[in-house]
Design a protein around this motif. Structure first.
Motif, short mmCIF file in Angstrom:
data_model
loop_
_atom_site.label_atom_id
_atom_site.label_comp_id
_atom_site.label_asym_id
_atom_site.label_seq_id
_atom_site.Cartn_x
_atom_site.Cartn_y
_atom_site.Cartn_z
N PHE A 194 0.97 -1.25 -0.09
CA PHE A 194 -0.16 0.13 -0.14
C PHE A 194 1.02 1.19 0.12
O PHE A 194 1.87 1.38 0.77
N GLY A 195 0.54 2.33 -0.84
CA GLY A 195 1.26 3.50 -0.74
C GLY A 195 2.76 3.34 -1.33
O GLY A 195 3.65 3.94 -0.53
N PRO A 196 3.12 2.66 -2.51
CA PRO A 196 4.46 2.48 -2.79
C PRO A 196 5.09 3.91 -3.27
O PRO A 196 6.53 3.99 -3.56
N ASP A 197 4.22 5.05 -3.47
CA ASP A 197 4.86 6.18 -3.94
C ASP A 197 5.42 5.85 -5.47
O ASP A 197 4.86 5.49 -6.29
N SER A 198 6.68 6.33 -5.46
CA SER A 198 7.16 6.20 -6.80
C SER A 198 7.77 4.62 -7.14
O SER A 198 8.26 4.10 -8.27
N GLY A 199 7.87 3.84 -6.19
CA GLY A 199 8.05 2.43 -6.41
C GLY A 199 9.48 1.97 -5.98
O GLY A 199 9.76 0.59 -6.34
N GLU A 200 10.13 2.68 -5.41
CA GLU A 200 11.55 2.23 -5.06
C GLU A 200 11.58 0.79 -4.27
O GLU A 200 12.42 0.08 -4.46
N PHE A 212 -9.15 -0.31 -1.20
CA PHE A 212 -8.66 -1.43 -2.09
C PHE A 212 -9.65 -2.66 -1.89
O PHE A 212 -10.05 -3.07 -0.93
N ARG A 213 -9.78 -3.54 -2.96
CA ARG A 213 -10.81 -4.49 -2.97
C ARG A 213 -10.06 -5.74 -3.57
O ARG A 213 -9.53 -5.58 -4.73
N SER A 214 -10.05 -6.90 -3.29
CA SER A 214 -9.49 -7.90 -3.82
C SER A 214 -10.11 -9.42 -3.16
O SER A 214 -10.06 -9.26 -2.01
N ASP A 215 -10.48 -10.15 -4.07
CA ASP A 215 -10.57 -11.67 -3.49
C ASP A 215 -9.49 -12.63 -3.20
O ASP A 215 -9.43 -13.50 -2.89
N ARG A 263 2.28 -7.53 -11.00
CA ARG A 263 1.25 -8.35 -10.99
C ARG A 263 0.19 -7.42 -11.54
O ARG A 263 -0.75 -7.65 -12.18
N GLU A 264 0.10 -6.32 -10.73
CA GLU A 264 -1.29 -5.35 -10.46
C GLU A 264 -0.78 -4.04 -10.14
O GLU A 264 -0.07 -3.94 -8.90
N LEU A 265 -1.14 -2.84 -10.85
CA LEU A 265 -1.02 -1.53 -10.02
C LEU A 265 -2.44 -0.96 -10.08
O LEU A 265 -3.19 -0.74 -11.12
N VAL A 266 -2.92 -0.41 -8.87
CA VAL A 266 -4.30 -0.38 -8.75
C VAL A 266 -4.40 1.10 -8.18
O VAL A 266 -3.42 1.50 -7.33
N MET A 307 4.44 -8.59 -7.34
CA MET A 307 4.08 -7.16 -6.46
C MET A 307 2.67 -6.84 -7.09
O MET A 307 2.29 -6.91 -8.22
N THR A 308 1.92 -6.83 -6.04
CA THR A 308 0.36 -6.03 -6.32
C THR A 308 0.62 -4.59 -5.43
O THR A 308 0.80 -4.45 -4.34
N LEU A 309 0.36 -3.57 -6.27
CA LEU A 309 0.56 -2.16 -5.82
C LEU A 309 -0.51 -1.06 -5.89
O LEU A 309 -1.32 -1.16 -6.79
N ALA A 310 -1.13 -1.01 -4.50
CA ALA A 310 -2.03 -0.19 -4.52
C ALA A 310 -1.57 1.34 -4.03
O ALA A 310 -1.34 1.60 -2.88
N GLU A 311 -1.83 2.31 -5.20
CA GLU A 311 -1.13 3.73 -5.04
C GLU A 311 -2.24 4.65 -5.36
O GLU A 311 -2.69 4.71 -6.43
N PRO A 312 -2.84 5.46 -4.45
CA PRO A 312 -3.99 6.22 -4.63
C PRO A 312 -3.40 7.69 -5.32
O PRO A 312 -4.36 8.17 -5.81
N ASN A 313 -2.29 8.09 -5.57
CA ASN A 313 -1.68 9.01 -6.05
C ASN A 313 -1.39 8.71 -7.59
O ASN A 313 -0.58 8.10 -7.93
N ARG A 314 -2.52 9.41 -8.58
CA ARG A 314 -2.14 8.95 -9.91
C ARG A 314 -0.95 9.45 -10.50
O ARG A 314 -0.59 8.80 -11.48
N HIS A 315 -0.16 10.42 -9.75
CA HIS A 315 0.78 11.02 -10.46
C HIS A 315 1.93 9.90 -10.31
O HIS A 315 2.91 10.22 -10.94
#
Length: 401
Positions: free
Chosen positions: A58-64, A113-116, A103-106, A76-84
């Motif tokens: 959650f919140g990976p920012d720029s992804g380092e 965040f929603r996931s089964d 795997r996924e960038l949400v 990696m499944t990344l949930a980042e709410p900042n579209r920038h």
């Protein structure tokens, strides 16, 4: 404009708070080495544990950090709410040849965040303290983790955040005394301090991320003992923490199995005696009677609250109380039973308290020139950062599945 969530604040900024702008494999490798030390040595999570693990960050920012986990073999499944941040993340993974691990960038925050799917590891660093109450995100993690899965968080600890708040209060006072842009005042006051440490982000990023961040405030900071208790109630056991949340001096037979409630009680007792250590960012363990420990904790809490009030009203009624409390704490340290590595550590902490006492006293005199001289030249001030960021790793109890 008030921000409802931390990512709303970042969305309005021109820079991402932790963007390291890595271009070469050597830069990434150096950063990965730092992460390996943190995870292996301090958090007892060796990189091998990430191999083929399903990791939700959650919140990976720029992804380092996500790049490092992917380099250790995680999916990696990344949930980042900042579209920038999304283009930076995708560019990073492509540049370093790790796209197959993304795997996924949400576009979602923790609550959205929603996931089964279920995950082996959840990582949420640097922002989770703003999602309150803590039971909210702990419950979400409980639902998303596999049994025996790990959750890794970093957060602002209530006592450890004192010096961070003090810097914000000094910055607020500087703006009130001299006027002018916030960045100019910050550089005047803190550039020497910032340049004294290694870092992978810009001064402007730190200004935004700490000094001007409306969420770096006492009302959001978490008490370590309360957080551990909340995690216990939500079906988690403490795996590790940095600073350590377990009493490393505790000794008993290795076959003895302590009930979860007893483990929590021992950890809480240890944390109560660690509050001065958290504030000072060094070993200052309170070994006296419980009453003395409680009294010091109460005085620290009062000091932290008054410094926090100064962020909004830097020249108001809280200022003389802060000056008096710093002097009182300095004297209390000299007469309290404290376990430290040596007398030098105690002397260094006393010098730090004296340094901040001089700076706040200069603010009280409205002497901006003296404040500036002290912040740019006082080595005790320059060298002190406290221990604001704590890491906690909890493990989902199998029986709670």
């Amino acid at each position: 404009m008030a921000d409802d969530k931390l990512f709303n604040y970042y969305e309005r900024q021109d820079v991402l708070p932790t963007f390291g702008n890595f271009k070469s494999a050597a830069e990434l490798a150096a950063y990965a080495g730092q992460r390996r030390e943190l995870f292996s040595d301090k958090l007892i999570l060796p990189p091998r544990l990430f191999r083929d693990a399903e990791v939700l960050e959650f919140g990976p920012d720029s992804g380092e950090n996500a790049l490092v986990f992917a380099g250790w073999g995680a999916n990696m499944t990344l949930a980042e709410p900042n579209r920038h941040a999304h283009p930076k993340i995708e560019a990073y993974f492509a540049h370093f040849g790790r796209t197959e691990r993304l795997r996924e960038l949400v576009l979602a925050d923790v609550e959205g965040f929603r996931s089964d799917r279920r995950f082996d590891i959840i990582d949420a660093e640097g922002f989770i303290y703003t999602v309150q109450p803590s039971e909210k995100w702990l419950g979400i993690f409980q639902r998303l983790l596999n049994p025996d899965g790990y959750a890794i968080v970093s957060y602002y600890e209530r006592y450890g955040g004192f010096f961070e708040l003090a810097l914000k209060a000094i910055h607020a006072a500087g703006k009130a005394l001299r006027g002018g842009p916030a960045q100019e005042t910050a550089k005047l006051l803190f550039e020497a301090k910032w340049d004294s440490i290694p870092h992978t982000r810009s001064f402007e990023s730190w200004l935004m991320d700490v000094l001007e961040n409306p969420f770096v405030r006492h009302r959001y900071f978490l008490d370590a003992a309360a957080l551990c208790a909340a995690a216990h109630r939500q079906g988690f056991d403490i795996h590790s923490a940095w600073p350590s949340y377990r009493d490393s001096l505790d000794i008993y037979w290795h076959k003895k199995v302590l009930p979860g409630d007893e483990k929590l009680r021992r950890a809480t007792r240890h944390l109560d005696r660690s509050r001065l250590s958290f504030l000072g960012g060094r070993k200052l363990y309170l070994v006296g009677k419980a009453e003395a420990v409680s009294a010091i904790s109460a005085s620290i809490e009062t000091l932290v609250l008054d410094v926090d009030r100064m962020v909004d009203d830097p020249l108001g009624d809280s200022l003389p109380r802060v000056i008096a409390s710093l002097a009182s704490l300095r004297e209390t340290i000299r007469t309290t039973e404290i376990l430290a590595d040596d007398a030098v550590e105690l002397e260094a902490f006393t010098a730090t308290l004296e340094s901040f006492h001089r700076i706040f006293s200069a603010i009280g005199k409205r002497d901006m020139a003296d404040v500036t001289v002290l912040t740019r030249s006082d080595q005790a001030f320059i060298n002190t950062w406290g221990q604001p960021a704590h890491f906690l790793v909890v493990r989902k109890r199998a029986e709670e599945a």
